[in-house]
Scaffold this active site. Structure first.
Site, PDB file in Angstrom:
ATOM      1  N   ARG A 112       0.805  -1.226   0.000  1.00 31.32           N
ATOM      2  CA  ARG A 112       0.000   0.000   0.000  1.00 31.32           C
ATOM      3  C   ARG A 112       0.839   1.278   0.000  1.00 31.32           C
ATOM      4  NH1 ARG A 112      -3.639  -2.516   3.713  1.00 31.32           N
ATOM      5  NH2 ARG A 112      -5.361  -3.493   2.561  1.00 31.32           N
ATOM      6  N   LYS A 134       3.084  11.854 -11.517  1.00 28.58           N
ATOM      7  CA  LYS A 134       2.248  10.988 -12.377  1.00 28.58           C
ATOM      8  C   LYS A 134       2.998   9.676 -12.576  1.00 28.58           C
ATOM      9  CE  LYS A 134      -0.897  13.892 -15.048  1.00 28.58           C
ATOM     10  NZ  LYS A 134      -1.302  14.335 -16.414  1.00 28.58           N
ATOM     11  N   GLU A 176       9.235  18.109 -25.069  1.00 30.68           N
ATOM     12  CA  GLU A 176       8.517  18.478 -23.832  1.00 30.68           C
ATOM     13  C   GLU A 176       8.949  19.855 -23.336  1.00 30.68           C
ATOM     14  OE1 GLU A 176       6.404  14.569 -22.758  1.00 30.68           O
ATOM     15  OE2 GLU A 176       6.007  16.721 -22.753  1.00 30.68           O
ATOM     16  N   LYS A 214       7.201  23.303 -14.485  1.00 30.59           N
ATOM     17  CA  LYS A 214       6.395  22.135 -14.120  1.00 30.59           C
ATOM     18  C   LYS A 214       6.104  22.130 -12.635  1.00 30.59           C
ATOM     19  CE  LYS A 214       5.289  17.398 -14.692  1.00 30.59           C
ATOM     20  NZ  LYS A 214       5.434  16.118 -15.390  1.00 30.59           N
ATOM     21  N   GLU A 224      -4.506  17.449 -11.334  1.00 31.63           N
ATOM     22  CA  GLU A 224      -5.039  17.823 -12.657  1.00 31.63           C
ATOM     23  C   GLU A 224      -6.534  18.147 -12.612  1.00 31.63           C
ATOM     24  OE1 GLU A 224      -3.477  15.478 -16.018  1.00 31.63           O
ATOM     25  OE2 GLU A 224      -5.335  15.953 -17.055  1.00 31.63           O
ATOM     26  N   ARG A 228      -3.127  21.840 -14.434  1.00 38.78           N
ATOM     27  CA  ARG A 228      -2.156  20.784 -14.783  1.00 38.78           C
ATOM     28  C   ARG A 228      -2.492  20.147 -16.142  1.00 38.78           C
ATOM     29  NH1 ARG A 228       0.934  16.088 -11.210  1.00 38.78           N
ATOM     30  NH2 ARG A 228       2.266  15.459 -12.956  1.00 38.78           N
ATOM     31  N   ASN A 232      -0.560  18.771 -20.778  1.00 35.06           N
ATOM     32  CA  ASN A 232      -0.937  17.725 -21.718  1.00 35.06           C
ATOM     33  C   ASN A 232      -1.026  18.242 -23.155  1.00 35.06           C
ATOM     34  OD1 ASN A 232      -3.109  15.005 -21.862  1.00 35.06           O
ATOM     35  ND2 ASN A 232      -1.358  15.036 -20.552  1.00 35.06           N
ATOM     36  N   HIS A 235      -0.477  16.148 -26.237  1.00 34.42           N
ATOM     37  CA  HIS A 235      -0.644  14.747 -25.835  1.00 34.42           C
ATOM     38  C   HIS A 235      -1.991  14.164 -26.260  1.00 34.42           C
ATOM     39  CE1 HIS A 235       2.812  15.884 -23.500  1.00 34.42           C
ATOM     40  NE2 HIS A 235       2.968  14.669 -23.024  1.00 34.42           N
ATOM     41  N   HIS A 239      -0.824  10.885 -27.832  1.00 35.45           N
ATOM     42  CA  HIS A 239      -1.109   9.572 -27.232  1.00 35.45           C
ATOM     43  C   HIS A 239      -1.847   8.669 -28.223  1.00 35.45           C
ATOM     44  CE1 HIS A 239      -0.700  10.773 -22.690  1.00 35.45           C
ATOM     45  NE2 HIS A 239       0.472  10.615 -23.295  1.00 35.45           N
ATOM     46  N   HIS A 252       7.877   8.829 -27.272  1.00 34.97           N
ATOM     47  CA  HIS A 252       6.828   9.673 -26.682  1.00 34.97           C
ATOM     48  C   HIS A 252       7.008  11.131 -27.090  1.00 34.97           C
ATOM     49  CE1 HIS A 252       3.987  11.384 -23.914  1.00 34.97           C
ATOM     50  NE2 HIS A 252       4.922  12.138 -23.387  1.00 34.97           N
TER      51      HIS A 252
HETATM   52  N1  NAD Z   1       5.070  10.969 -15.359  1.00 38.52           N
HETATM   53  C1  NAD Z   1       5.179  12.047 -16.118  1.00 38.52           C
HETATM   54  O1  NAD Z   1       4.894  13.197 -15.714  1.00 38.52           O
HETATM   55  C2  NAD Z   1       5.705  11.874 -17.516  1.00 38.52           C
HETATM   56  C3  NAD Z   1       6.070  13.014 -18.247  1.00 38.52           C
HETATM   57  C4  NAD Z   1       6.558  12.819 -19.554  1.00 38.52           C
HETATM   58  C5  NAD Z   1       6.695  11.549 -20.074  1.00 38.52           C
HETATM   59  N2  NAD Z   1       6.326  10.483 -19.293  1.00 38.52           N
HETATM   60  C6  NAD Z   1       6.499   9.114 -19.811  1.00 38.52           C
HETATM   61  O2  NAD Z   1       7.907   8.921 -20.013  1.00 38.52           O
HETATM   62  C7  NAD Z   1       8.100   7.967 -21.070  1.00 38.52           C
HETATM   63  C8  NAD Z   1       9.147   8.498 -22.027  1.00 38.52           C
HETATM   64  O3  NAD Z   1      10.323   8.696 -21.255  1.00 38.52           O
HETATM   65  P1  NAD Z   1      11.763   8.763 -21.982  1.00 38.52           P
HETATM   66  O4  NAD Z   1      11.659   9.646 -23.157  1.00 38.52           O
HETATM   67  O5  NAD Z   1      12.740   9.065 -20.946  1.00 38.52           O
HETATM   68  O6  NAD Z   1      11.911   7.287 -22.570  1.00 38.52           O
HETATM   69  P2  NAD Z   1      12.586   5.965 -21.969  1.00 38.52           P
HETATM   70  O7  NAD Z   1      12.395   5.866 -20.512  1.00 38.52           O
HETATM   71  O8  NAD Z   1      12.105   4.844 -22.828  1.00 38.52           O
HETATM   72  O9  NAD Z   1      14.170   6.172 -22.262  1.00 38.52           O
HETATM   73  C9  NAD Z   1      14.561   6.360 -23.612  1.00 38.52           C
HETATM   74  C10 NAD Z   1      15.716   5.422 -24.001  1.00 38.52           C
HETATM   75  O10 NAD Z   1      16.955   5.999 -23.528  1.00 38.52           O
HETATM   76  C11 NAD Z   1      17.674   5.029 -22.761  1.00 38.52           C
HETATM   77  N3  NAD Z   1      18.428   5.797 -21.786  1.00 38.52           N
HETATM   78  C12 NAD Z   1      17.983   6.304 -20.619  1.00 38.52           C
HETATM   79  N4  NAD Z   1      18.937   7.056 -20.047  1.00 38.52           N
HETATM   80  C13 NAD Z   1      20.019   7.003 -20.883  1.00 38.52           C
HETATM   81  C14 NAD Z   1      21.307   7.584 -20.867  1.00 38.52           C
HETATM   82  N5  NAD Z   1      21.673   8.416 -19.893  1.00 38.52           N
HETATM   83  N6  NAD Z   1      22.166   7.317 -21.884  1.00 38.52           N
HETATM   84  C15 NAD Z   1      21.780   6.499 -22.895  1.00 38.52           C
HETATM   85  N7  NAD Z   1      20.569   5.933 -22.992  1.00 38.52           N
HETATM   86  C16 NAD Z   1      19.701   6.198 -21.974  1.00 38.52           C
HETATM   87  C17 NAD Z   1      16.612   4.140 -22.204  1.00 38.52           C
HETATM   88  O11 NAD Z   1      17.162   2.894 -21.816  1.00 38.52           O
HETATM   89  C18 NAD Z   1      15.661   4.033 -23.385  1.00 38.52           C
HETATM   90  O12 NAD Z   1      16.156   3.092 -24.325  1.00 38.52           O
HETATM   91  C19 NAD Z   1       6.740   7.737 -21.700  1.00 38.52           C
HETATM   92  O13 NAD Z   1       6.203   6.515 -21.262  1.00 38.52           O
HETATM   93  C20 NAD Z   1       5.883   8.886 -21.166  1.00 38.52           C
HETATM   94  O14 NAD Z   1       4.515   8.520 -21.044  1.00 38.52           O
HETATM   95  C21 NAD Z   1       5.854  10.610 -18.041  1.00 38.52           C
HETATM   96  O1  LIG Z   2       2.736  15.913 -15.711  1.00 36.59           O
HETATM   97  C1  LIG Z   2       1.713  16.069 -16.435  1.00 36.59           C
HETATM   98  O2  LIG Z   2       0.584  16.379 -16.005  1.00 36.59           O
HETATM   99  C2  LIG Z   2       1.835  15.854 -17.883  1.00 36.59           C
HETATM  100  O3  LIG Z   2       0.854  15.880 -18.627  1.00 36.59           O
HETATM  101  C3  LIG Z   2       3.223  15.605 -18.423  1.00 36.59           C
HETATM  102  C4  LIG Z   2       3.235  14.850 -19.749  1.00 36.59           C
HETATM  103  O4  LIG Z   2       4.392  15.273 -20.478  1.00 36.59           O
HETATM  104  C5  LIG Z   2       3.356  13.346 -19.544  1.00 36.59           C
HETATM  105  O5  LIG Z   2       3.531  12.681 -20.778  1.00 36.59           O
HETATM  106  C6  LIG Z   2       2.197  12.716 -18.760  1.00 36.59           C
HETATM  107  O6  LIG Z   2       2.491  11.368 -18.476  1.00 36.59           O
HETATM  108  C7  LIG Z   2       0.929  12.707 -19.585  1.00 36.59           C
HETATM  109  O7  LIG Z   2      -0.116  12.679 -18.660  1.00 36.59           O
HETATM  110  P1  LIG Z   2      -1.386  11.724 -18.877  1.00 36.59           P
HETATM  111  O8  LIG Z   2      -2.239  12.069 -17.708  1.00 36.59           O
HETATM  112  O9  LIG Z   2      -1.973  12.098 -20.213  1.00 36.59           O
HETATM  113  O10 LIG Z   2      -0.886  10.336 -18.885  1.00 36.59           O
HETATM  114 ZN    ZN Z   3       4.672  13.845 -22.148  1.00 41.31          ZN
END
Ligand code: NAD
Ligand SMILES: O=C(O)C(=O)C[C@@H](O)[C@H](O)[C@H](O)COP(=O)(O)O
Ligand code: ZN
Length: 350
Positions: A112, A134, A176, A214, A224, A228, A232, A235, A239, A252
């Site tokens: 939990r 998120k 982004e 951010k 959100e 917030r 998006n 997106h 998405h 992404h």
């Molecule tokens: N939670 C949030 O607020 C939020 C915001 C934006 C995106 N996201 C999510 O994040 C994901 C995309 O993240 P991403 O773009 O980091 O992709 P990712 O996590 O897939 O990483 C991209 C690639 O780079 C590699 N990599 C990572 N660090 C490295 C380094 N220092 N040197 C070399 N290679 C490296 C990874 O192994 C992978 O192959 C999506 O799923 C998206 O939905 C979440």
């Molecule tokens: O932090 C947020 O809020 C965002 O929307 C950041 C986005 O760049 C990110 O990809 C987020 O995961 C998208 O949000 P979601 O709620 O559509 O999944």
């Molecule tokens: Zn994003």
């Protein structure tokens, strides 16, 4: 430098985001590092050299957006059980946004909820994914449809990790950053337009300003309910592109870049954005080697996918559009024919 997070909510959550070399990290509890083979081979030794804890266990998951699934999360959970992690244990997300989203979601579920910290290693995760809580996974119906808002205890952003990032992944992070500038800060957009993204000082400013914006948004609206949703931008369309192409064609950030071009076309159609401004955004994305076009094979199917978007509720699709550079507008209930007219600009027969 430190960017404070102070959530204005009942749980009084606050943590710091450190943008600097990785400091010494001392823990009095068992630590689980979640990472993937790519990051592990490049940087795990550096992280381990900074950690002082009674026990450290490394959990490695497959690398790729297609592995951002409940199955992978369950595999991480099972490894925590097998290695007898308890409620006082801590997880460290060591990788990009895929690792961060899955690790945070796992932490929210394990017994939990246990603590976790973010050590992002891609530009995209440093400027966006590691901040704001998120977490979650994808499934066949869409992006991030299963997850939780679950804040980390700290975020350690070390720009040095980016030295090994492939150009395409670096560009995905720029998308982004451009998103934040178009929505919130015209001056920052102008800065980006004249910047050498690989200059150390420029890169640090890109990270700092994106994280600052951010954090400012998340502090006001963690879950959100309002502003917030503006994070998006791009997106709603992006998405759909990621889902339609099975999460293994566009990164992404690349899908978000195309999504911003589509959102801008809709904003121009509605008179919210000048065509010249939309062209500026497109040129900046192209200069960062990001894709700016996508062939929509079935406009009706693409449109119907919007109803699965988490922002859309009660049958009303919520679009996030620019209203002049550096400004935004959340728009519900845009006439279907207007949206489809814009989507057709990206249609197969264009
Ligand atoms: N939670 C949030 O607020 C939020 C915001 C934006 C995106 N996201 C999510 O994040 C994901 C995309 O993240 P991403 O773009 O980091 O992709 P990712 O996590 O897939 O990483 C991209 C690639 O780079 C590699 N990599 C990572 N660090 C490295 C380094 N220092 N040197 C070399 N290679 C490296 C990874 O192994 C992978 O192959 C999506 O799923 C998206 O939905 C979440
Ligand atoms: O932090 C947020 O809020 C965002 O929307 C950041 C986005 O760049 C990110 O990809 C987020 O995961 C998208 O949000 P979601 O709620 O559509 O999944
Ligand atoms: Zn994003």
């Amino acid at each position: 430098m430190i960017v404070p997070i102070k959530l204005e909510n009942t749980q009084d959550i606050s943590y710091d985001i450190l943008i600097d070399k990785l400091p010494k990290l001392t823990f009095d509890t068992k630590v689980g590092i979640v990472t993937n083979p790519t990051v592990s081979a490049l940087h795990l030794e550096t992280l381990l050299s900074k950690i002082d804890a009674p026990k450290v266990h490394v959990i490695t998951v497959p690398d790729g957006e297609e592995y951002k699934t409940l199955e992978t999360v369950e595999n991480i959970l099972n490894e925590l059980f097998e290695h007898k992690f308890d409620r006082k244990s801590l997880l460290i997300a060591f990788g990009g946004g895929v690792i961060g989203d899955m690790t945070g979601f796992t932490a929210s579920l394990y017994q939990r909820g246990i603590d976790f910290i973010q050590v992002p290693t891609t530009l995209l995760s440093q400027v966006d994914a590691s901040v704001g809580g998120k977490t979650g996974v994808n499934n066949k119906y869409g992006k991030n449809l299963i997850g939780a808002f679950y804040q980390p205890k700290a975020v350690y952003i070390n720009p040095e990790f980016l030295e090994t990032l492939p150009p395409r992944e670096f560009a995905a992070g720029v998308a982004e950053i451009v998103k934040m500038a178009v929505m919130f800060d015209a001056e920052f957009f102008n800065f980006l337009g004249n910047a050498d993204f690989h200059d150390e000082a420029v890169l640090k400013e890109m990270i700092r300003r994106s994280v600052e914006l951010k954090a400012w948004v998340v502090n006001q609206d963690e879950k959100e309910a309002g502003i917030r949703a503006v994070l998006n931008y791009g997106h709603t369309f992006g998405h759909v592109i990621e889902n339609e192409t099975n999460y293994n064609t566009y990164l992404h950030g690349e899908a978000v870049a195309i999504g911003m071009v589509m959102a801008n076309a809709l904003a121009v159609e509605l008179g919210l954005f000048e065509q010249e401004e939309a062209d500026r955004v497109k040129r900046l994305l192209e200069s960062a080697s990001l894709p700016v076009s996508y062939e929509i094979k079935n406009v009706d199917a693409f449109y119907d996918h919007f109803f699965l978007d988490k922002k859309s509720a009660k049958g009303s699709i919520k679009f996030i559009l620019p209203e002049g550079m550096g400004n935004h507008k959340i728009v519900n209930d845009i006439d279907e024919m207007i949206v489809k007219k814009v989507l057709k600009h990206f249609g197969a027969d264009q």
